[in-house]
Design a protein around this motif. Structure first.
Motif, PDB file in Angstrom:
ATOM      1  N   ALA A  16       0.835  -1.206   0.000  1.00 27.29           N
ATOM      2  CA  ALA A  16       0.000   0.000   0.000  1.00 27.29           C
ATOM      3  C   ALA A  16       0.868   1.253   0.000  1.00 27.29           C
ATOM      4  CB  ALA A  16      -0.929  -0.017   1.209  1.00 27.29           C
ATOM      5  N   GLU A  17       1.941   1.239   0.783  1.00 27.67           N
ATOM      6  CA  GLU A  17       2.838   2.391   0.827  1.00 27.67           C
ATOM      7  C   GLU A  17       3.513   2.586  -0.532  1.00 27.67           C
ATOM      8  OE1 GLU A  17       6.649   4.151   3.320  1.00 27.67           O
ATOM      9  OE2 GLU A  17       5.944   2.139   3.757  1.00 27.67           O
ATOM     10  N   ALA A  18       3.946   1.500  -1.143  1.00 32.45           N
ATOM     11  CA  ALA A  18       4.575   1.589  -2.460  1.00 32.45           C
ATOM     12  C   ALA A  18       3.597   2.148  -3.492  1.00 32.45           C
ATOM     13  CB  ALA A  18       5.084   0.216  -2.896  1.00 32.45           C
ATOM     14  N   MET A  19       2.349   1.689  -3.452  1.00 28.18           N
ATOM     15  CA  MET A  19       1.337   2.185  -4.390  1.00 28.18           C
ATOM     16  C   MET A  19       1.106   3.687  -4.182  1.00 28.18           C
ATOM     17  SD  MET A  19      -0.587   1.587  -6.944  1.00 28.18           S
ATOM     18  CE  MET A  19      -0.824  -0.165  -7.092  1.00 28.18           C
ATOM     19  N   PRO A  38       2.044  -8.857 -11.057  1.00 27.32           N
ATOM     20  CA  PRO A  38       1.490  -9.918 -10.212  1.00 27.32           C
ATOM     21  C   PRO A  38       2.539 -10.632  -9.352  1.00 27.32           C
ATOM     22  CG  PRO A  38       0.556 -10.052 -12.401  1.00 27.32           C
ATOM     23  CD  PRO A  38       1.663  -9.027 -12.459  1.00 27.32           C
ATOM     24  N   SER A  39       3.787 -10.629  -9.806  1.00 31.58           N
ATOM     25  CA  SER A  39       4.851 -11.308  -9.057  1.00 31.58           C
ATOM     26  C   SER A  39       5.350 -10.485  -7.873  1.00 31.58           C
ATOM     27  CB  SER A  39       6.028 -11.614  -9.985  1.00 31.58           C
ATOM     28  OG  SER A  39       6.657 -10.402 -10.385  1.00 31.58           O
ATOM     29  N   GLY A  40       4.882  -9.224  -7.762  1.00 31.10           N
ATOM     30  CA  GLY A  40       5.326  -8.355  -6.669  1.00 31.10           C
ATOM     31  C   GLY A  40       6.400  -7.376  -7.090  1.00 31.10           C
ATOM     32  N   GLN A  41       6.943  -7.553  -8.292  1.00 34.95           N
ATOM     33  CA  GLN A  41       7.924  -6.605  -8.800  1.00 34.95           C
ATOM     34  C   GLN A  41       7.219  -5.334  -9.263  1.00 34.95           C
ATOM     35  OE1 GLN A  41       9.565  -9.223 -11.830  1.00 34.95           O
ATOM     36  NE2 GLN A  41      11.469  -9.357 -10.667  1.00 34.95           N
ATOM     37  N   TRP A  42       7.990  -4.300  -9.510  1.00 31.33           N
ATOM     38  CA  TRP A  42       7.455  -3.048 -10.029  1.00 31.33           C
ATOM     39  C   TRP A  42       8.163  -2.689 -11.322  1.00 31.33           C
ATOM     40  CZ3 TRP A  42       3.771   0.463  -8.220  1.00 31.33           C
ATOM     41  CH2 TRP A  42       3.139   0.092  -7.035  1.00 31.33           C
ATOM     42  N   GLY A  57      10.563  -5.223  -5.690  1.00 31.78           N
ATOM     43  CA  GLY A  57       9.347  -5.274  -4.885  1.00 31.78           C
ATOM     44  C   GLY A  57       9.003  -3.925  -4.310  1.00 31.78           C
ATOM     45  N   PRO A  58       8.018  -3.893  -3.400  1.00 32.35           N
ATOM     46  CA  PRO A  58       7.567  -2.629  -2.844  1.00 32.35           C
ATOM     47  C   PRO A  58       8.654  -1.875  -2.087  1.00 32.35           C
ATOM     48  CG  PRO A  58       6.340  -4.475  -1.880  1.00 32.35           C
ATOM     49  CD  PRO A  58       7.242  -5.019  -2.916  1.00 32.35           C
ATOM     50  N   THR A  59       9.521  -2.594  -1.396  1.00 37.33           N
ATOM     51  CA  THR A  59      10.594  -1.926  -0.665  1.00 37.33           C
ATOM     52  C   THR A  59      11.528  -1.195  -1.621  1.00 37.33           C
ATOM     53  OG1 THR A  59      10.479  -3.571   1.093  1.00 37.33           O
ATOM     54  CG2 THR A  59      12.489  -2.273   0.974  1.00 37.33           C
ATOM     55  N   ALA A  60      11.818  -1.791  -2.758  1.00 36.43           N
ATOM     56  CA  ALA A  60      12.669  -1.150  -3.751  1.00 36.43           C
ATOM     57  C   ALA A  60      12.010   0.105  -4.314  1.00 36.43           C
ATOM     58  CB  ALA A  60      13.002  -2.125  -4.879  1.00 36.43           C
ATOM     59  N   LEU A  61      10.693   0.083  -4.470  1.00 37.15           N
ATOM     60  CA  LEU A  61       9.996   1.270  -4.960  1.00 37.15           C
ATOM     61  C   LEU A  61      10.036   2.384  -3.910  1.00 37.15           C
ATOM     62  CD1 LEU A  61       8.176   2.343  -7.402  1.00 37.15           C
ATOM     63  CD2 LEU A  61       6.439   2.256  -5.642  1.00 37.15           C
TER      64      LEU A  61
END
Length: 80
Positions: A16-19, A38-42, A57-61
């Motif tokens: 949610a934070e990444a979005m 869908p795999s969680g990558q961005w 993933g979201p942390t990288a974003l």
């Protein structure tokens, strides 16, 4: 150790934070596009027609958002 049910909640918060960061960066023109897969990558594109980067993933974003924020702040300080 994190309890398994808490681990899934942490993952949801990260997603949610990444979005939220992705939407903010695109809205302010700091990124052209940022899309979760869908795999969680961005998938991230800085400029239209530019190369597409794959983030893990979201942390990288969120890390990318922090880097962009530091660059914007540095430029603002230099402009003073």
């Amino acid at each position: 150790m994190v309890h398994p049910s808490r681990r899934s909640n942490i993952h949801k918060v990260e997603a949610a934070e990444a979005m939220a960061w992705a939407e903010t960066l695109v809205r302010h023109g700091l990124l052209h596009a940022a899309l979760p897969t869908p795999s969680g990558q961005w998938l991230v594109q800085h400029r239209s027609g530019g190369p597409v980067r794959v983030l893990s993933g979201p942390t990288a974003l969120v890390d990318l958002a922090a880097k962009i924020q530091r660059l914007v702040r540095t430029e603002a300080v230099r402009a003073r």
